[in-house]
Structure formats: C-alpha cells, structure tokens
Design a protein around this motif. Structure first.
Motif, PDB file in Angstrom:
ATOM      1  N   TYR A   1      -5.378   1.410  -5.794  1.00 27.20           N
ATOM      2  CA  TYR A   1      -4.952   0.120  -4.911  1.00 27.20           C
ATOM      3  C   TYR A   1      -6.362  -0.782  -4.638  1.00 27.20           C
ATOM      4  CZ  TYR A   1      -4.096  -2.912  -0.743  1.00 27.20           C
ATOM      5  OH  TYR A   1      -3.964  -3.895   0.062  1.00 27.20           O
ATOM      6  N   GLU A   2      -7.252  -0.239  -4.576  1.00 29.03           N
ATOM      7  CA  GLU A   2      -8.644  -1.042  -4.157  1.00 29.03           C
ATOM      8  C   GLU A   2      -9.038  -1.434  -5.539  1.00 29.03           C
ATOM      9  OE1 GLU A   2      -9.944  -1.774  -1.512  1.00 29.03           O
ATOM     10  OE2 GLU A   2      -8.764  -0.679  -0.386  1.00 29.03           O
TER      11      GLU A   2
ATOM     12  N   ASP B   1       0.912  -1.231   0.043  1.00 33.16           N
ATOM     13  CA  ASP B   1       0.005   0.019  -0.252  1.00 33.16           C
ATOM     14  C   ASP B   1       0.852   1.291  -0.262  1.00 33.16           C
ATOM     15  OD1 ASP B   1      -2.059   1.653   0.226  1.00 33.16           O
ATOM     16  OD2 ASP B   1      -2.793   1.060   2.083  1.00 33.16           O
TER      17      ASP B   1
ATOM     18  N   ARG C   1      -1.968  -7.569   2.256  1.00 36.38           N
ATOM     19  CA  ARG C   1      -1.798  -6.027   2.013  1.00 36.38           C
ATOM     20  C   ARG C   1      -0.609  -5.868   3.026  1.00 36.38           C
ATOM     21  NH1 ARG C   1      -3.559  -1.833   5.555  1.00 36.38           N
ATOM     22  NH2 ARG C   1      -3.533   0.295   4.446  1.00 36.38           N
TER      23      ARG C   1
ATOM     24  N   ARG D   1      -6.738  -4.523  -6.332  1.00 34.15           N
ATOM     25  CA  ARG D   1      -6.957  -5.498  -5.310  1.00 34.15           C
ATOM     26  C   ARG D   1      -8.223  -6.167  -5.668  1.00 34.15           C
ATOM     27  NH1 ARG D   1      -9.850  -5.376  -0.237  1.00 34.15           N
ATOM     28  NH2 ARG D   1      -9.196  -7.040   1.002  1.00 34.15           N
ATOM     29  N   THR D   2      -9.104  -5.530  -6.116  1.00 31.39           N
ATOM     30  CA  THR D   2     -10.574  -6.193  -6.574  1.00 31.39           C
ATOM     31  C   THR D   2     -10.262  -7.168  -7.974  1.00 31.39           C
ATOM     32  OG1 THR D   2     -11.748  -4.203  -5.807  1.00 31.39           O
ATOM     33  CG2 THR D   2     -12.847  -5.940  -7.394  1.00 31.39           C
TER      34      THR D   2
ATOM     35  N   GLU E   1      -5.158   5.536  -3.545  1.00 32.16           N
ATOM     36  CA  GLU E   1      -6.197   4.785  -2.609  1.00 32.16           C
ATOM     37  C   GLU E   1      -7.037   4.070  -3.696  1.00 32.16           C
ATOM     38  OE1 GLU E   1      -5.579   7.833  -2.159  1.00 32.16           O
ATOM     39  OE2 GLU E   1      -4.537   7.886  -0.007  1.00 32.16           O
ATOM     40  N   GLU E   2      -7.627   4.653  -4.544  1.00 37.25           N
ATOM     41  CA  GLU E   2      -8.776   3.939  -5.555  1.00 37.25           C
ATOM     42  C   GLU E   2      -7.900   3.067  -6.447  1.00 37.25           C
ATOM     43  OE1 GLU E   2      -8.196   7.423  -5.034  1.00 37.25           O
ATOM     44  OE2 GLU E   2     -10.139   8.015  -3.821  1.00 37.25           O
TER      45      GLU E   2
ATOM     46  N   THR F   1     -12.613  -9.672   5.792  1.00 35.25           N
ATOM     47  CA  THR F   1     -12.845  -8.220   5.715  1.00 35.25           C
ATOM     48  C   THR F   1     -14.253  -7.678   6.402  1.00 35.25           C
ATOM     49  OG1 THR F   1     -11.460  -8.527   3.844  1.00 35.25           O
ATOM     50  CG2 THR F   1     -12.633  -6.498   4.427  1.00 35.25           C
TER      51      THR F   1
ATOM     52  N   ARG G   1     -12.827 -12.379   1.835  1.00 34.67           N
ATOM     53  CA  ARG G   1     -14.019 -11.464   1.897  1.00 34.67           C
ATOM     54  C   ARG G   1     -14.772 -11.571   3.248  1.00 34.67           C
ATOM     55  NH1 ARG G   1     -18.184 -12.257  -2.673  1.00 34.67           N
ATOM     56  NH2 ARG G   1     -16.428 -11.614  -3.774  1.00 34.67           N
TER      57      ARG G   1
END
Length: 420
Positions: free
Chosen positions: A373-374, A359, A389, A377-378, A370-371, A414, A411
């Motif tokens: 990375y997400e 990260d 992470r 990751r998705t 940040e966007e 989280t 999932r």
C-alpha cells in the motif's frame, strides 16, 4: 375438464361419495338415497363450473415505489386486482413471486371481489444485496366457498427492482478538469465585449432570424447569424477496481462493496456538479445508457461483480484511449507496483488524478500488504495524484476533502500529524 382437474381432496371425496351413493341407490332401489347422491355429485361439479368460469376474468397490475432503491432500503409493491366481469369471485389466495434476496413470498387472502370491483394490496421488499431483481409473476388460486375446487392462475407480467449501492453525500471539493465543447451542462458567451466580437456562422435552415448579423452578412455576401452561446462541459473518468484478488472480506461489509459504494457516491457527486463522466473498470469501458448520468451510473454499479482479472491493463488502456479527460478518479483495492506505475503515467499536463486507495489490510491483513500500500501510494503521489486513504469502517465523506490537496499539501498535512 379444467375444473375437474382442479378438484381439491375434499372435492374428490364428495364426488367419490356421490358416485358410491348413486350405485347403492340403484342397487337397493332407494329413491331418497338417489336424491342425496345427485346432490353430493352436483355440488363439486357446480363449484368446478363456477370457478372455471372466473379463471380468465381478472386483471392485474403492479407498481413499485420506488423502482430504484439503495441497499437496505424499503420499496413498496402495490398489487391492483380488478374483477372485469359481472360475477363476483370466490375466495382468492394470492402469492407474488420474489427472488430469494428480497425475502419470503408474500401471501394474501381475498374473501370476495364484487363485479367490476378493485382491490389493492401493499407489501414491502428489501434487499441487503445489490442487483436487479425480478418481482412476479403473480399467481392466484381461486377457490369456492366450500373448498371443493382450487384453480391456479399465473399472470405473465413481472417488474424489476434495481437495488443500487449506498450513496454517501460528499462535501464540495474543488477539482480542476478540462473543458471541452459539445456538452449541455454549462454555457460560455462567445460575444463578451460587444458586437464586433461576435463569432458569426452561415445561416442554417431553422435559425431564428433575430440572430442575423447584418454587418457580417454584408461583409461575406451571404446570410450570417450570431453564434452567441456554445455549450461546454467538463469531462472526467471514473475507474473502479473490481479485481477479486485486490479485495478482502465477504458480504456487504467487504472492501469490494465499499469500493462500489465509494464509486457510486463519487459519480453522483461529480454528476451533480455538471461533470460529464464515463465509467471504466479493470475489464475496460462500461456502457452507460442515456437515462440521466446518475441513474445510468447507479444502474451499472448495481450489477457490477468481481472480475478474475489480475491487472488493471484493460482499464488503463481504456482511460488512455478515451483521451480528453480533465479528471480521473480511481477507486482502487490492493495495488501492485506495476499497476501503480501504469496509473501514474495517466496523469500528465492539466489532468487531475484522484486515487481513492482502500487500505485492504484493515479488512483482512496479509503479509506484505502494508508495504504494498505504501509503495503504491508513494508512486501515485510522486506522479502528482491526490491520495484519499479509505480504511475499513471509515465514511468516504470524512476523507473526501483530501481529494483537494496537492502532493505538497498532503505531505505537509502528514508531517504535522494529520490523516493522509
């Protein structure tokens, strides 16, 4: 002439004073002054002769213990000097040559080494930077007791200290992989249920005659032997993202150095568990020597540098061409959607993919990271990759158990408030 060129300012002063006294003695007819002039001239000349005589009469050896150290750890350098003549040496001024990263040059003074005598000198070196650093050659300045002559000598030998990334011990995590023949780490019995299940092969010169399978020999009409064991080894690949644009921060605490340390820790951990591993970067496959997988991998990572590449295309292509990898572990910096989709397509069938996502925004935040990375990751998680992470200041050992979690487990973990 070599000895004369090695005269110190004191020696030159003595010689000049002696010549002046000699001229005055002849000019004024002073016999006592003549004797003094001869003595003053002879003293630096004799010192030059003695020092020049001992110039090539020393042998030197150097030992590094250990020769491979982690960043920030000490290595002991032992210098062994031997006087191989029957004459004692004079005063020795010793200086070893070090690269800047290892610190200041060590200097020592040896008063006298007796005939056939040996002296050993120890000093420590340390580096906060990875790399291969040359130590040596050793230089010696030989002087006489009066300081009239100073002769420099430099040996030719040098040694190399390898400073490897920090290696963190990781907990055991079950990672499935593809087993392929030809390795040396594990064995599987071909004949498991009895003599009828033996898989024989033809006899080859040098085979042990005790392995001859007589029933198969009679059946095929030629000498056959038991093939009782076949070597199998799990294969995997380690991808390291070295792109300069994908990392943040400077120095030993940067995200790039963290990624290199993570790759070293994972590679050593998997090698110890018997995995046949190959190293790939964004520039393509990296050559590993045969000096043991762990040592070869660490030596390669000791000298890896940031690359100017803008994408992971070369690394993804090398992983795709290699084939046969049951496990792919990718240590990644900032990842765009195109690279994330290319990586996602590598995970298919029985291939296990583990993505250690740094990260990088926790090192140095930039707009949109940040966007990004997400999104990466998705994409990877959607293709079945296991996501680990790794933010700044976090030990890899504490998050490595996430590598065992499937997409559904990650999932669920989280949603219940755990760290993914």
């Amino acid at each position: 002439m070599t000895g004369l060129r090695a005269l110190t300012p004191r020696g030159r002063s003595f010689l000049a004073s002696g010549v002046a006294a000699l001229a005055c003695a002849f000019l004024f007819g002073e016999h006592d002054l003549l004797r003094v002039a001869v003595l003053i001239i002879a003293l630096p000349l004799l010192a030059a002769m003695v020092v020049a005589r001992t110039r090539y009469r020393l042998s030197c050896a150097r030992r590094l213990s250990p020769a491979r150290v982690e960043v920030g750890s000490d290595s002991t350098v032992t210098l062994r000097l031997e006087n191989v003549t029957r004459l004692p040496t004079g005063l020795l001024l010793i200086e070893d040559t070090l690269q800047f990263a290892l610190g200041a040059r060590p200097r020592f003074v040896l008063d006298r080494v007796e005939p056939r005598g040996v002296r050993e000198i120890d000093y420590k070196v340390r580096s906060d930077l990875r790399g291969r650093f040359s130590i040596g050659p050793l230089s010696i300045r030989i002087t006489d007791p009066f300081g009239l002559v100073e002769l420099a000598r430099s040996f030719t030998i040098s040694d190399t200290l390898v400073v490897i990334p920090e290696v963190v011990a990781l907990p055991h995590v079950r990672l499935s992989g593809e087993w392929s023949g030809g390795g040396e780490s594990r064995t599987r019995s071909v004949a498991a249920a009895g003599d009828d299940d033996v898989a024989p092969r033809e006899y080859r010169h040098g085979d042990d005659l005790r392995r001859v399978h007589w029933r198969s020999t009679a059946r095929y009409g030629e000498l056959m032997v038991r093939r009782e064991e076949q070597q199998w080894q799990s294969r995997g690949a380690l991808l390291l993202d070295t792109r300069k644009s994908a990392h943040r921060g400077e120095g030993p605490r940067s995200s790039f150095e963290t990624a290199v340390s993570a790759a070293a820790s994972i590679g050593v951990h998997l090698a110890r568990e018997g995995l046949g591993l190959r190293l790939v970067t964004d520039l393509g496959p990296q050559h590993l020597t045969d000096d043991g997988l762990s040592h070869s991998l660490l030596d390669a990572l000791a000298v890896v540098r940031q690359s100017p590449a803008r994408s992971l295309d070369a690394g993804v292509g090398a992983l795709r061409q290699g084939g046969g990898d049951g496990l792919i572990v990718a240590v990644l910096g900032a990842l765009g959607e195109a690279d994330a989709r290319a990586l996602a397509r590598l995970r298919h069938g029985s291939v296990t993919g583990v993505a250690v996502l740094l990260d990088v925004a926790t090192w140095q935040s930039r707009d949109g990271e940040e966007e990004s990375y997400e999104a990466a990751r998705t994409i990877l998680a959607g293709a079945g990759w296991r996501i680990v992470r790794l933010p700044a200041g976090t030990s890899l050992a504490s998050v490595w158990p996430d590598a065992a979690r499937s997409r559904a487990q990650t999932r669920s973990y989280t949603l219940t408030g755990g760290a993914a």
